[in-house]
Design a protein around this motif. Structure first.
Motif, PDB file in Angstrom:
ATOM      1  N   ASP A   1      18.335 -14.867   0.497  1.00  0.00           N
ATOM      2  CA  ASP A   1      18.015 -15.270  -0.880  1.00  0.00           C
ATOM      3  C   ASP A   1      17.111 -16.508  -0.904  1.00  0.00           C
ATOM      4  OD1 ASP A   1      18.020 -15.015  -3.619  1.00  0.00           O
ATOM      5  OD2 ASP A   1      19.842 -16.195  -3.899  1.00  0.00           O
ATOM      6  N   ILE A   2      16.000 -16.413  -0.197  1.00  0.00           N
ATOM      7  CA  ILE A   2      15.050 -17.535  -0.100  1.00  0.00           C
ATOM      8  C   ILE A   2      14.273 -17.638  -1.411  1.00  0.00           C
ATOM      9  CG2 ILE A   2      13.016 -18.385   1.117  1.00  0.00           C
ATOM     10  CD1 ILE A   2      14.077 -16.823   3.588  1.00  0.00           C
ATOM     11  N   ARG A   3      14.287 -18.845  -2.023  1.00  0.00           N
ATOM     12  CA  ARG A   3      13.643 -19.037  -3.317  1.00  0.00           C
ATOM     13  C   ARG A   3      12.725 -20.260  -3.290  1.00  0.00           C
ATOM     14  NH1 ARG A   3      18.326 -17.989  -7.914  1.00  0.00           N
ATOM     15  NH2 ARG A   3      19.305 -16.152  -6.934  1.00  0.00           N
ATOM     16  N   TYR A   4      11.515 -20.081  -3.814  1.00  0.00           N
ATOM     17  CA  TYR A   4      10.563 -21.189  -3.930  1.00  0.00           C
ATOM     18  C   TYR A   4      11.015 -22.157  -5.018  1.00  0.00           C
ATOM     19  CZ  TYR A   4       6.335 -23.666  -5.393  1.00  0.00           C
ATOM     20  OH  TYR A   4       5.427 -24.634  -5.764  1.00  0.00           O
ATOM     21  N   VAL A   5      10.821 -23.471  -4.773  1.00  0.00           N
ATOM     22  CA  VAL A   5      11.185 -24.499  -5.752  1.00  0.00           C
ATOM     23  C   VAL A   5       9.955 -25.257  -6.241  1.00  0.00           C
ATOM     24  CG1 VAL A   5      12.522 -26.593  -6.174  1.00  0.00           C
ATOM     25  CG2 VAL A   5      13.476 -24.777  -4.736  1.00  0.00           C
ATOM     26  N   ALA A   6       9.232 -25.923  -5.333  1.00  0.00           N
ATOM     27  CA  ALA A   6       8.086 -26.741  -5.725  1.00  0.00           C
ATOM     28  C   ALA A   6       7.318 -27.125  -4.472  1.00  0.00           C
ATOM     29  CB  ALA A   6       8.544 -27.995  -6.474  1.00  0.00           C
ATOM     30  N   SER A   7       6.158 -27.758  -4.671  1.00  0.00           N
ATOM     31  CA  SER A   7       5.353 -28.209  -3.537  1.00  0.00           C
ATOM     32  C   SER A   7       4.756 -29.568  -3.845  1.00  0.00           C
ATOM     33  CB  SER A   7       4.244 -27.203  -3.220  1.00  0.00           C
ATOM     34  OG  SER A   7       3.300 -27.144  -4.275  1.00  0.00           O
ATOM     35  N   GLU A   8       4.319 -30.268  -2.790  1.00  0.00           N
ATOM     36  CA  GLU A   8       3.639 -31.550  -2.972  1.00  0.00           C
ATOM     37  C   GLU A   8       2.698 -31.787  -1.794  1.00  0.00           C
ATOM     38  OE1 GLU A   8       6.155 -35.013  -2.853  1.00  0.00           O
ATOM     39  OE2 GLU A   8       7.222 -34.338  -1.065  1.00  0.00           O
ATOM     40  N   GLY A   9       1.566 -32.431  -2.099  1.00  0.00           N
ATOM     41  CA  GLY A   9       0.681 -32.845  -1.027  1.00  0.00           C
ATOM     42  C   GLY A   9       1.251 -34.068  -0.326  1.00  0.00           C
ATOM     43  N   TRP A  10       1.133 -34.102   0.984  1.00  0.00           N
ATOM     44  CA  TRP A  10       1.666 -35.204   1.780  1.00  0.00           C
ATOM     45  C   TRP A  10       0.590 -35.576   2.800  1.00  0.00           C
ATOM     46  CZ3 TRP A  10       5.240 -38.232   0.328  1.00  0.00           C
ATOM     47  CH2 TRP A  10       5.963 -39.038   1.230  1.00  0.00           C
ATOM     48  N   PRO A  11      -0.179 -36.645   2.544  1.00  0.00           N
ATOM     49  CA  PRO A  11      -1.405 -36.876   3.317  1.00  0.00           C
ATOM     50  C   PRO A  11      -1.202 -37.456   4.700  1.00  0.00           C
ATOM     51  CG  PRO A  11      -1.077 -38.661   1.755  1.00  0.00           C
ATOM     52  CD  PRO A  11       0.005 -37.648   1.484  1.00  0.00           C
ATOM     53  N   PHE A  12       0.005 -37.880   5.046  1.00  0.00           N
ATOM     54  CA  PHE A  12       0.198 -38.609   6.286  1.00  0.00           C
ATOM     55  C   PHE A  12      -0.015 -37.737   7.520  1.00  0.00           C
ATOM     56  CE2 PHE A  12       2.873 -40.479   2.954  1.00  0.00           C
ATOM     57  CZ  PHE A  12       2.187 -41.668   2.808  1.00  0.00           C
ATOM     58  N   ALA A  13       0.168 -36.453   7.388  1.00  0.00           N
ATOM     59  CA  ALA A  13      -0.182 -35.521   8.474  1.00  0.00           C
ATOM     60  C   ALA A  13      -0.973 -34.351   7.901  1.00  0.00           C
ATOM     61  CB  ALA A  13       1.072 -35.031   9.182  1.00  0.00           C
ATOM     62  N   ASP A  14      -1.724 -34.613   6.836  1.00  0.00           N
ATOM     63  CA  ASP A  14      -2.529 -33.580   6.169  1.00  0.00           C
ATOM     64  C   ASP A  14      -1.670 -32.375   5.803  1.00  0.00           C
ATOM     65  OD1 ASP A  14      -4.758 -35.206   6.609  1.00  0.00           O
ATOM     66  OD2 ASP A  14      -5.104 -34.321   8.575  1.00  0.00           O
ATOM     67  N   GLU A  15      -0.486 -32.634   5.267  1.00  0.00           N
ATOM     68  CA  GLU A  15       0.479 -31.566   5.024  1.00  0.00           C
ATOM     69  C   GLU A  15       0.525 -31.145   3.558  1.00  0.00           C
ATOM     70  OE1 GLU A  15       4.320 -32.757   6.435  1.00  0.00           O
ATOM     71  OE2 GLU A  15       3.496 -33.618   8.263  1.00  0.00           O
ATOM     72  N   LEU A  16       0.880 -29.893   3.346  1.00  0.00           N
ATOM     73  CA  LEU A  16       1.322 -29.395   2.055  1.00  0.00           C
ATOM     74  C   LEU A  16       2.783 -29.020   2.230  1.00  0.00           C
ATOM     75  CD1 LEU A  16       0.853 -28.434  -0.867  1.00  0.00           C
ATOM     76  CD2 LEU A  16       0.251 -26.192   0.078  1.00  0.00           C
ATOM     77  N   MET A  17       3.668 -29.785   1.591  1.00  0.00           N
ATOM     78  CA  MET A  17       5.102 -29.561   1.728  1.00  0.00           C
ATOM     79  C   MET A  17       5.546 -28.565   0.656  1.00  0.00           C
ATOM     80  SD  MET A  17       5.460 -31.642   4.198  1.00  0.00           S
ATOM     81  CE  MET A  17       7.219 -31.723   4.451  1.00  0.00           C
ATOM     82  N   VAL A  18       6.162 -27.457   1.076  1.00  0.00           N
ATOM     83  CA  VAL A  18       6.570 -26.391   0.167  1.00  0.00           C
ATOM     84  C   VAL A  18       8.092 -26.270   0.236  1.00  0.00           C
ATOM     85  CG1 VAL A  18       6.199 -24.005  -0.528  1.00  0.00           C
ATOM     86  CG2 VAL A  18       4.401 -25.217   0.715  1.00  0.00           C
ATOM     87  N   GLY A  19       8.741 -26.530  -0.912  1.00  0.00           N
ATOM     88  CA  GLY A  19      10.193 -26.579  -0.940  1.00  0.00           C
ATOM     89  C   GLY A  19      10.829 -25.252  -1.314  1.00  0.00           C
ATOM     90  N   PHE A  20      11.898 -24.897  -0.620  1.00  0.00           N
ATOM     91  CA  PHE A  20      12.660 -23.672  -0.869  1.00  0.00           C
ATOM     92  C   PHE A  20      14.154 -23.977  -0.855  1.00  0.00           C
ATOM     93  CE2 PHE A  20       8.703 -22.112   0.899  1.00  0.00           C
ATOM     94  CZ  PHE A  20       8.445 -20.943   0.203  1.00  0.00           C
ATOM     95  N   THR A  21      14.929 -23.092  -1.483  1.00  0.00           N
ATOM     96  CA  THR A  21      16.366 -23.045  -1.259  1.00  0.00           C
ATOM     97  C   THR A  21      16.679 -21.736  -0.543  1.00  0.00           C
ATOM     98  OG1 THR A  21      16.832 -21.963  -3.379  1.00  0.00           O
ATOM     99  CG2 THR A  21      16.874 -24.387  -3.316  1.00  0.00           C
ATOM    100  N   ALA A  22      17.805 -21.702   0.146  1.00  0.00           N
ATOM    101  CA  ALA A  22      18.250 -20.480   0.821  1.00  0.00           C
ATOM    102  C   ALA A  22      19.767 -20.522   0.955  1.00  0.00           C
ATOM    103  CB  ALA A  22      17.605 -20.344   2.194  1.00  0.00           C
TER     104      ALA A  22
END
Length: 277
Positions: free
Chosen positions: A203-224
């Motif tokens: 039951d993996i569900r998307y929650v939200a995302s945010e840019g995180w520049p310290f390692a050129d990352e896009l952080m994508v949040g989920f619940t499971a």
């Protein structure tokens, strides 16, 4: 939200005119300065005529005011991580995240990845170009954050928190990992949950995302969802310890959670408040 006005990035006449009436701040080495109402008002002064190649055009606000960052070191700069703990405004956070990500890219990618030729910033800082005209663009590394819980409502509902080996002993957070080539985000959630903690999730569900520049990352949040009766099998190279905690136990514990600016903390707080299933 800032209007990024991408079509302006290739209009040198407009950019030159906008620079004279812009609000500006400086970025260097993951640090930022305070925002200035004019280029000449930057801390330390002397940057009003900064080379156009060092200027990052970030967009315009709803009133038409342009915003730039300058890739330069000036007095009284602050680490972006510290600024995010007490940001002057949501707009500044949006601008600073983009500017630091771009500046980090320019500072760490000085040569074209295919030809090896030196590059310089063009298109108002959003592209790099060699003398031969070869172009490169910023890259973003996608990573997932997954809040694993048992799906039970109320104080007896449980969450699986862990401590990365690089974290101090009292810090707990959700599971995280980078997306592998050719892998879906949901596939990364399932793989990282199993590799790091030994649990099978559903039951993996998307929650939200945010840019995180310290390692050129896009952080994508989920619940499971996961069964707390599954034995935990930790990856010793990544995870120092992990445990299931009920809402009641987590509220009364003295563990340190991620900073409130992060998606991981937002998900934990929402789960505690019953806003996540």
């Amino acid at each position: 939200m800032i209007d990024r006005s991408e079509f302006r990035r290739t209009d040198p006449e407009w950019l030159a005119e906008a620079w004279g009436r812009a609000r500006v701040f400086a970025v260097h080495g993951g640090r930022v300065s305070a925002m200035s109402d004019t280029p000449s008002g930057l801390p330390g002064g002397g940057l009003a005529s900064a080379d156009a190649a060092a200027r990052l055009f970030l967009g315009v606000d709803g009133e038409g005011t342009p915003y730039f960052a300058v890739m330069s070191e000036v007095p009284d700069m602050t680490l972006l991580r510290e600024v995010l703990l007490d940001p002057p405004s949501d707009l500044f956070v949006e601008l600073a995240l983009a500017a630091v990500a771009l500046a980090n890219w320019h500072e760490s990618h000085l040569f074209h990845p295919r030809t090896g030729h030196p590059t310089r910033p063009v298109h108002a800082g959003w592209v790099q170009q060699t003398e031969a005209g070869d172009l490169t663009w910023p890259r973003t590394n996608p990573a997932v954050l997954v809040l694993i819980h048992d799906g039970v409502t109320g104080d007896n509902g449980r969450i699986l928190l862990s401590r990365n080996v690089a974290r101090p002993g009292n810090v707990r957070s959700v599971t995280a990992g980078f997306v592998s080539p050719g892998e879906s985000l949901e596939g990364t959630v399932a793989r990282e949950s199993f590799e790091e903690l030994g649990v099978v999730v559903s039951d993996i569900r998307y929650v939200a995302s945010e840019g995180w520049p310290f390692a050129d990352e896009l952080m994508v949040g989920f619940t499971a969802l996961a069964d707390p009766d599954q034995p935990l099998v930790l990856d010793p190279a990544e995870i120092a310890e992990a445990e299931w905690r009920t809402r009641a136990e987590l509220r009364s514990s003295d563990v340190l959670l991620p900073a409130r600016i992060s998606i991981s903390r937002m998900m934990i707080d929402n789960w505690l408040a019953g806003k996540l299933p």
